[in-house]
Write an enzyme that holds these catalytic residues in place. Structure first.
Site, PDB file in Angstrom:
ATOM      1  N   LYS A 156      29.594  82.494  58.323  1.00 52.27           N
ATOM      2  CA  LYS A 156      29.933  81.422  57.385  1.00 52.27           C
ATOM      3  C   LYS A 156      30.155  81.973  55.992  1.00 52.27           C
ATOM      4  O   LYS A 156      30.732  81.311  55.141  1.00 52.27           O
ATOM      5  CB  LYS A 156      28.808  80.386  57.360  1.00 52.27           C
ATOM      6  CG  LYS A 156      27.509  80.975  56.830  1.00 52.27           C
ATOM      7  CD  LYS A 156      26.332  80.056  56.978  1.00 52.27           C
ATOM      8  CE  LYS A 156      25.104  80.772  56.437  1.00 52.27           C
ATOM      9  NZ  LYS A 156      23.851  80.359  57.025  1.00 52.27           N
ATOM     10  N   LYS A 198      30.537  90.427  62.637  1.00 46.46           N
ATOM     11  CA  LYS A 198      30.100  89.163  63.204  1.00 46.46           C
ATOM     12  C   LYS A 198      30.835  87.987  62.542  1.00 46.46           C
ATOM     13  O   LYS A 198      31.109  88.030  61.342  1.00 46.46           O
ATOM     14  CB  LYS A 198      28.591  89.031  62.936  1.00 46.46           C
ATOM     15  CG  LYS A 198      27.844  88.260  63.981  1.00 46.46           C
ATOM     16  CD  LYS A 198      26.362  88.366  63.771  1.00 46.46           C
ATOM     17  CE  LYS A 198      25.743  87.014  64.083  1.00 46.46           C
ATOM     18  NZ  LYS A 198      24.300  87.021  64.112  1.00 46.46           N
ATOM     19  N   LYS A 236      19.459  91.106  52.796  1.00 44.54           N
ATOM     20  CA  LYS A 236      19.575  89.883  52.000  1.00 44.54           C
ATOM     21  C   LYS A 236      19.194  90.106  50.543  1.00 44.54           C
ATOM     22  O   LYS A 236      19.753  89.481  49.650  1.00 44.54           O
ATOM     23  CB  LYS A 236      18.692  88.771  52.585  1.00 44.54           C
ATOM     24  CG  LYS A 236      19.276  88.094  53.789  1.00 44.54           C
ATOM     25  CD  LYS A 236      18.612  86.732  53.962  1.00 44.54           C
ATOM     26  CE  LYS A 236      19.155  85.991  55.164  1.00 44.54           C
ATOM     27  NZ  LYS A 236      18.503  84.694  55.334  1.00 44.54           N
TER      28      LYS A 236
END
Ligand code: TRP
Length: 346
Positions: free
Chosen positions: A211, A208, A125
């Protein structure tokens, strides 16, 4: 350290489930099949269940305040529309129970820099510019440990990307218990796996469903209407072969495996059960079956979500009630923790 044996006294803890989702973005079929569907199943078993919209975690990266408020309610609507019953499960947003932040601070003082530096989600991240990441993002896993241990939760259903955070939660519990010579925090069990623990992108079966993928065709959003769902599955990547009649035959065919996995999970079947039925069919025949099943399952959820979002007083009432019930469990555990640590309390 994570392999510490559970002492017999660990059985003193009641079976309690805690899990959380960040109210930070659009909700996908991955959130439903990979997480919330399991939350609903655990609600039926003999567990006490708490499900949390983790808004304090969401702000470890920038969130527009109005959008955050909207997303928190939308996530609550998604929970309820998917079958979480506020009478059975405690549904609440994290910041409404201040004990999360309070126990999080204690755990910031238990966790070691070295442990946190190994967290792969932080590295992912924070990206290249880790110096510019918030301190909250670095401490994220200690707050997550606080979420769980604040309720003495024994079982935590999560996706396999959260495994490392759960190991850290165990390490924090073990170190706290050891440092203070108590047997106070449980050694939590991750609940990982299940038929659709990993729902993959419709464009690339090795990634995966997310969003944040730039292509909207890669995912089914919980807000997609029937035509959009049909179009996305129609365009989903496949291979030219027919479907096999056993799960072994999906080896090396990630896109086929994903679509069959989605179909199975939506219908509460195993992959083998599905393949016994559809083995030998071409995708041109299977995809319309998949669309029918997906629409049948998802349309009622999105309709109910839209209804709940029209007038948010009911949602806000559910969350308020949930936070009060959560606090009733959390407050005595925090008080005892403060006692153990040596905080003077009036
Ligand atoms: N980190 C989790 C995720 O990104 C969300 C989360 C926060 C969570 N606190 C939790 C999950 C406690 C389970 C238990 O998916």
């Amino acid at each position: 350290m994570s392999d510490a044996v559970q002492t017999p006294s660990q059985s003193q803890f009641t079976k309690r489930v805690f899990s959380g989702i960040q109210p930070s973005g659009g909700l996908t079929l991955g959130n439903y099949l990979g997480a919330v569907k399991r939350f609903v199943e655990m609600q039926q078993a003999d567990y006490e269940t708490l499900y949390c919209m983790v808004d304090l975690h969401a702000i470890t990266v920038w969130q527009d305040p109005e959008t955050l408020r909207f997303r928190t309610r939308e996530l609550a609507a998604f929970f309820i529309a998917s079958g979480l019953d506020p009478a059975k499960s405690i549904l609440f947003n994290q910041s409404a129970v201040p004990e999360h932040a309070q126990l999080g601070w204690i755990f910031n003082c238990v966790a070691r820099m070295g442990w946190m530096q190994r967290m792969t989600q932080f590295k992912d991240k924070a990206g290249k510019n880790a110096q510019n990441a918030s301190l909250g993002l670095f401490g994220y896993p200690a707050l997550m440990a606080a979420d769980i241990l604040l309720y003495h939760a024994t079982h935590v259903p999560v996706g396999d990307d959260q495994k490392q955070h759960l190991e850290l939660t165990r390490d924090i519990a073990i170190k706290f218990n050891h440092d203070f010579g108590v047997d106070f925090f449980p050694i939590t069990e991750p609940v990982i796996g299940g038929p659709a623990a990993r729902v993959m992108s419709l464009r690339d079966g090795s990634k995966k469903m997310s969003k944040s993928d730039p292509s909207d065709l890669s995912r089914i959003n919980m807000s997609d209407d029937t035509d959009t769902i049909a179009q996305k599955f129609r365009k989903a990547k496949t291979d030219p072969d027919a479907l096999p009649s056993e799960a072994d035959g999906l080896e090396g065919r990630p896109e086929a495996r994903n679509l069959v996995g989605i179909y199975a999970a939506l219908g509460d079947e195993t992959v083998d059960q599905v393949l016994a039925d559809v083995g030998g069919k071409q995708f041109s025949e299977f995809k319309p079956m998949l669309v029918d099943r997906a629409v049948e399952k998802l349309a009622p959820i999105s309709t109910e979500m839209a209804r709940l979002m029209q007038d948010t007083t009911e949602l806000d009432r559910v969350l308020k009630d949930g936070s009060q019930r959560a606090r009733a469990i959390a407050a005595p555990i925090l008080k005892k923790t403060y006692d153990i640590v040596g905080m003077l309390q009036s």
